[in-house]
Design an enzyme around this catalytic site. Structure first.
Site, PDB file in Angstrom:
ATOM      1  N   CYS A 166       5.715  -1.281   2.904  1.00 60.96           N
ATOM      2  CA  CYS A 166       5.453  -0.374   1.776  1.00 60.96           C
ATOM      3  C   CYS A 166       4.084   0.287   1.919  1.00 60.96           C
ATOM      4  O   CYS A 166       3.905   1.455   1.568  1.00 60.96           O
ATOM      5  CB  CYS A 166       5.525  -1.126   0.456  1.00 60.96           C
ATOM      6  SG  CYS A 166       7.202  -1.503  -0.032  1.00 60.96           S
ATOM      7  N   CYS A 319      -4.635   5.844  11.526  1.00 63.70           N
ATOM      8  CA  CYS A 319      -3.760   5.937  10.350  1.00 63.70           C
ATOM      9  C   CYS A 319      -4.692   6.019   9.142  1.00 63.70           C
ATOM     10  O   CYS A 319      -5.775   6.576   9.233  1.00 63.70           O
ATOM     11  CB  CYS A 319      -2.808   4.748  10.279  1.00 63.70           C
ATOM     12  SG  CYS A 319      -3.637   3.162  10.134  1.00 63.70           S
TER      13      CYS A 319
END
Lengths: 361, 98
Positions: A166, A319
């Site tokens: 998630c 990221c």
């Protein structure tokens, strides 16, 4: 009154006080569960508040167990809450689970899901399973000897990086509310002995289509844990089993040779060094901010799109915070990329230290 | 026309929304559906079945008409409701978010 007495006598262990754990805790406390154990090692962050409705803005920075206990006691002052501010592991899982009647899995990673499953099967405890990703959720009840376990359903976890978490892929904030409430419903049904528990059935929820599908699942006779000839009789090393070295928190998954700081990346850009920048975030994150010259390949797509990259060139991977890119670097190294580095702290670190005008999220 | 429901991460990978529809000539089996799916979306090769053995990967399961077909022979005909497109062929993947 008899039902309420049963709820008050029940001992429920909630593993995870995050997205699923929030509605679970709130409704179980409100229902009058007498003894609630809460396991979580994390602290509340701003980015949790979109879905972890048990915690509030003033709780940011507080231990999740502490925040959860305070809010649940405000709902039900009679509840006995035991908090375990620790990461559940093979070393402590049996002792954590043993005193409880029912375990509810509100964890957020594969190693812990297999660990919770195995501990429950070995101790004969029902495990109320729920998991979520983006707009979808799954719910079932794994009851030892009465139905399949998690290993019967998914014998092995996906390779690291193939199915995003998630934190990596995002999740509709309301989704854990839906799935957590169904888990709470199953817990109350089990305690009261009413209705048809979700044993041997897997409920699939798709929020975008707004549909529920139910499928039958059966025990696997070959299951190494609960099959006809079990070979697993004790807990194992679940991070090794799942092919990961640790949790998804940034820091320490890679040796320093495969890491680079944002300051170093900036200095090399300024020098005009020749290297490629790979961004492994999701497209919606890319829309918020990006590094100049970076190329986007979301982590989930990387295994299938690796051929688009040139292994002979130096590759700097980033990221948001460094965890997904660490996985990407691992995947790339396994695929033969030698000159590849993870940007420590990711684009968040870049926004903090190099470019304060960059939006943070 | 066959309807195939993919897990969300594979929908993202294949760049599709909702169920995938496939036209299959001949027998409608798990093998023919998966072959057609991978032919239409080559990026899914290796994500549902092993690249080499073409066996179901251990973190994926197949369902149709509420039944678990994961361990059925890949050449067994799928239920008529799936072959007619009234019920989807479900590909369900493990997810761990919480």
């Amino acid at each position: 009154m008899e039902g309420q007495r049963r709820l008050k006598a029940a001992k429920v262990l909630l593993i995870g006080a995050g997205g699923l754990g929030s509605p679970l805790g709130l409704y179980l406390a409100a229902a009058g569960i007498g003894h609630l154990g809460i396991v979580d090692f994390d602290v509340v962050e701003f980015s949790n508040l979109q879905r972890q409705v048990l915690h509030t803005t003033p709780d940011v920075g507080r231990r999740k167990t502490e925040s959860a206990a305070a809010h649940l006691r405000a709902i039900n002052p009679e509840i006995q809450i035991a908090t375990y501010d620790t990461r559940i592991s093979s070393a402590n899982a049996m002792e954590l689970v043993r005193p409880y009647d029912i375990v509810i899995d509100g964890t957020d990673n594969f190693p812990t899901r297999y660990l919770v499953n195995d501990a429950c099967v070995l101790l004969g405890k029902p495990n109320i399973y729920g998991s979520i990703y983006r707009f979808e959720g799954q719910v079932s009840v794994f009851a030892p000897s009465a139905g399949p376990c998690y290993r019967c359903l998914f014998a092995e976890p996906p390779p690291p990086g193939m199915v995003p978490s998630c934190a990596e892929g995002g999740v509709l904030g309301i989704l854990p509310g839906v799935i957590g409430c169904m888990q709470a419903t199953e817990a109350v049904k089990l305690i009261l002995g009413i209705g048809e528990p979700l044993i041997g059935r897997l409920l699939l929820y798709d929020a975008l289509e707004m549909n529920f599908r139910e499928v039958k699942i059966q025990r696997d006779p070959q299951c190494p844990l609960c099959g006809e000839r079990p070979t697993l009789h004790e807990l194992i090393d679940y991070e090794q089993f799942c092919g990961v070295r640790g949790q998804e928190a940034p820091g320490a998954p890679l040796e320093s040779d495969f890491e680079i700081s944002v300051e170093e990346v900036k200095a090399r850009m300024d020098r005009g060094d020749d290297f490629d920048i790979l961004d492994v975030r999701n497209p919606e994150e890319w829309q918020i901010c990006r590094l100049e010259g970076a190329r986007l390949i979301p982590l989930g797509e990387l295994p299938a799109r690796m051929q688009e990259l040139d292994p002979s060139r130096e590759l700097v991977v980033h990221c948001k915070g460094g965890a997904r890119s660490a996985k990407a670097v691992e995947l790339l190294r396994q695929a033969g990329f030698v000159n590849v580095k993870n940007v420590r702290g990711g684009i968040s670190e870049w926004a903090s230290k190099i470019d304060p005008s960059m939006p943070k999220y | 026309m066959i309807r195939v429901a993919l897990p969300v991460h594979l929908r993202t990978l294949a760049r599709v929304n909702g169920d995938v529809t496939l036209d299959i000539e001949g027998a409608v089996t798990q093998r023919s559906v998966l072959d057609a799916l991978e032919a239409r979306y080559p990026m899914l090769r290796g994500t549902i079945r092993d690249h080499v053995t073409l066996k179901r990967r251990a973190f994926i399961r197949f369902f149709a008409c509420e039944q678990d077909l994961s361990n059925e022979s890949p050449d067994t005909p799928l239920p008529e409701a799936v072959a007619k497109g009234t019920e989807p062929y479900l590909i369900v993947g493990a997810m761990a978010g919480g």
